[in-house]
Design an enzyme around this catalytic site. Structure first.
Site, PDB file in Angstrom:
ATOM      1  N   ASP A  14       0.862  -1.192   0.000  1.00 22.02           N
ATOM      2  CA  ASP A  14       0.000   0.000   0.000  1.00 22.02           C
ATOM      3  C   ASP A  14       0.895   1.238   0.000  1.00 22.02           C
ATOM      4  OD1 ASP A  14      -2.462   1.512   0.206  1.00 22.02           O
ATOM      5  OD2 ASP A  14      -1.921   1.923   2.278  1.00 22.02           O
ATOM      6  N   SER A  15       0.288   2.376  -0.332  1.00 25.90           N
ATOM      7  CA  SER A  15       1.046   3.626  -0.298  1.00 25.90           C
ATOM      8  C   SER A  15       1.471   3.974   1.130  1.00 25.90           C
ATOM      9  CB  SER A  15       0.186   4.757  -0.861  1.00 25.90           C
ATOM     10  OG  SER A  15      -0.973   4.909  -0.070  1.00 25.90           O
ATOM     11  N   CYS A  77      -4.300  -1.447  -2.179  1.00 27.96           N
ATOM     12  CA  CYS A  77      -4.440  -0.008  -2.388  1.00 27.96           C
ATOM     13  C   CYS A  77      -5.294   0.175  -3.638  1.00 27.96           C
ATOM     14  CB  CYS A  77      -3.053   0.598  -2.595  1.00 27.96           C
ATOM     15  SG  CYS A  77      -3.067   2.347  -3.030  1.00 27.96           S
ATOM     16  N   GLU A 162      -2.871   9.610   7.462  1.00 28.57           N
ATOM     17  CA  GLU A 162      -1.408   9.456   7.477  1.00 28.57           C
ATOM     18  C   GLU A 162      -0.772  10.379   8.533  1.00 28.57           C
ATOM     19  OE1 GLU A 162       1.017   7.553   5.463  1.00 28.57           O
ATOM     20  OE2 GLU A 162      -0.734   6.293   5.132  1.00 28.57           O
ATOM     21  N   CYS A 196     -11.135   2.923  -0.607  1.00 31.64           N
ATOM     22  CA  CYS A 196      -9.759   3.290  -0.289  1.00 31.64           C
ATOM     23  C   CYS A 196      -9.428   2.536   0.989  1.00 31.64           C
ATOM     24  CB  CYS A 196      -9.634   4.792  -0.063  1.00 31.64           C
ATOM     25  SG  CYS A 196      -8.019   5.275   0.584  1.00 31.64           S
ATOM     26  N   HIS A 198      -7.486   3.041   3.284  1.00 29.64           N
ATOM     27  CA  HIS A 198      -7.286   3.847   4.490  1.00 29.64           C
ATOM     28  C   HIS A 198      -8.605   4.121   5.231  1.00 29.64           C
ATOM     29  CE1 HIS A 198      -3.316   4.731   2.874  1.00 29.64           C
ATOM     30  NE2 HIS A 198      -3.022   5.481   3.910  1.00 29.64           N
TER      31      HIS A 198
HETATM   32  N1  DGL Z   1      -4.883   3.115   0.534  1.00 25.80           N
HETATM   33  C1  DGL Z   1      -4.859   3.824  -0.718  1.00 25.80           C
HETATM   34  C2  DGL Z   1      -6.108   3.483  -1.545  1.00 25.80           C
HETATM   35  O1  DGL Z   1      -6.740   2.471  -1.260  1.00 25.80           O
HETATM   36  C3  DGL Z   1      -4.616   5.251  -0.387  1.00 25.80           C
HETATM   37  C4  DGL Z   1      -4.205   6.047  -1.481  1.00 25.80           C
HETATM   38  C5  DGL Z   1      -3.324   7.228  -1.174  1.00 25.80           C
HETATM   39  O2  DGL Z   1      -2.161   7.023  -0.822  1.00 25.80           O
HETATM   40  O3  DGL Z   1      -3.800   8.324  -1.417  1.00 25.80           O
HETATM   41  O4  DGL Z   1      -6.447   4.144  -2.498  1.00 25.80           O
END
Ligand code: DGL
Length: 277
Positions: A14-15, A77, A162, A196, A198
């Site tokens: 993931d990011s 992600c 974050e 998402c 997150h």
């Molecule tokens: N968890 C990522 C997603 O599902 C987050 C994306 C991000 O880093 O903006 O899209």
């Protein structure tokens, strides 16, 4: 044979922190496998970046996971699944190693969403990248052509998470605003996808502003069930994934910045290692 050689964890990418919400459910469903998590926290968020940048960053991270022994990588992600997965599957994997696999989180979600909605009006909350890619409407149309999809991009939500601001009062405004915008598009929406990884971290706040009759779909359980089916249908891949029950975590940020927050999200203490890009 050395154990080093047989160690082939399932990679989860993931990011940043969001993929931990997916990994948590995967480990619950399939505890026997080895897992290796990689969060690209140093370059998060991905959601507002261009197609090309998300693709390059994701490919780089997938290659690191391959180098660490993963034969199977889950892009936990949505943004990376929307913007990089197809290219990686079709253009890169045949050159890197056609026997390795990279899977995303959008497909398993779109395969089941129509079963949850009675009104066939479904809302998607996601990053700007995921929403503008139109991946959800396009994929849902394949499985449930009768479903109407309404989307809302929430560009502030990932930075709030974050930066550990998601539990604070200040985040209420941004959560309320985007939910209002989504519901404004149709009063028949009865199912909302948290598109998402997150967003489950904002679940309590999201619930405050979404009417109770609306079903909220977070992807953890859906993706973990999808992975379990995938491994049953692909015994050759299952045989390659080592089953030592271990968990390892890497971040492109500094581990001391990552561990505390990550442990909270994962529900277990995490001691990560730094991955130098
Ligand atoms: N968890 C990522 C997603 O599902 C987050 C994306 C991000 O880093 O903006 O899209």
């Amino acid at each position: 044979m050395s154990t080093e050689k047989t160690y082939s964890p399932i990679g989860v990418f993931d990011s940043g922190y969001g993929g931990l919400t997916i990994m948590k459910e995967i480990v619950k469903e399939l505890p026997q496998y080895d897992y290796l998590y990689l969060g690209d926290n140093a370059r998060a968020p991905y959601g507002t970046r261009s197609f090309e940048t998300v693709y390059q960053y994701t490919l780089e991270c997938v290659n690191h996971l391959f180098a660490k022994g993963c034969h199977l990588v889950i892009l936990a992600c949505n943004t990376a699944s929307a913007k990089a997965l197809r290219n990686i599957q079709q253009k890169d994997l045949p050159n890197i190693d056609p026997s390795r696999r990279v899977l995303g989180v959008i497909r398993p979600t779109t395969e089941v969403v129509g079963n949850f909605s009675k009104t066939k009006h479904v809302g998607v909350l996601g990053t700007t990248g995921t929403v503008t890619s139109n991946s959800y409407p396009i994929e849902i149309e394949k499985f449930f052509p009768e479903v109407k999809v309404f989307q809302e991009a929430c560009p502030m939500w990932v930075p709030l998470i974050e930066n550990n601001e998601f539990n604070n009062e200040g985040s209420n405004y941004f959560v309320e605003q985007h939910i209002k915008n989504l519901l404004h598009q149709s009063d028949k929406i009865d199912t909302v996808i948290l598109g998402c990884t997150h967003y489950p971290l904002l679940l309590n706040k999201i619930k405050q502003y979404l009417p109770q009759h609306i079903t909220i779909l977070s992807q953890g359980e859906i993706v973990s069930k999808g992975l379990s089916d995938y491994l049953k249908r692909h015994p050759e891949m299952d045989a390659k994934c080592s089953k030592g029950g271990s968990l390892k975590f890497f971040t492109t940020e500094m581990p001391h910045n990552f561990d505390e927050q990550a442990s909270r999200f994962f529900g277990k203490e995490i001691k990560s290692e730094h991955l130098q890009l």
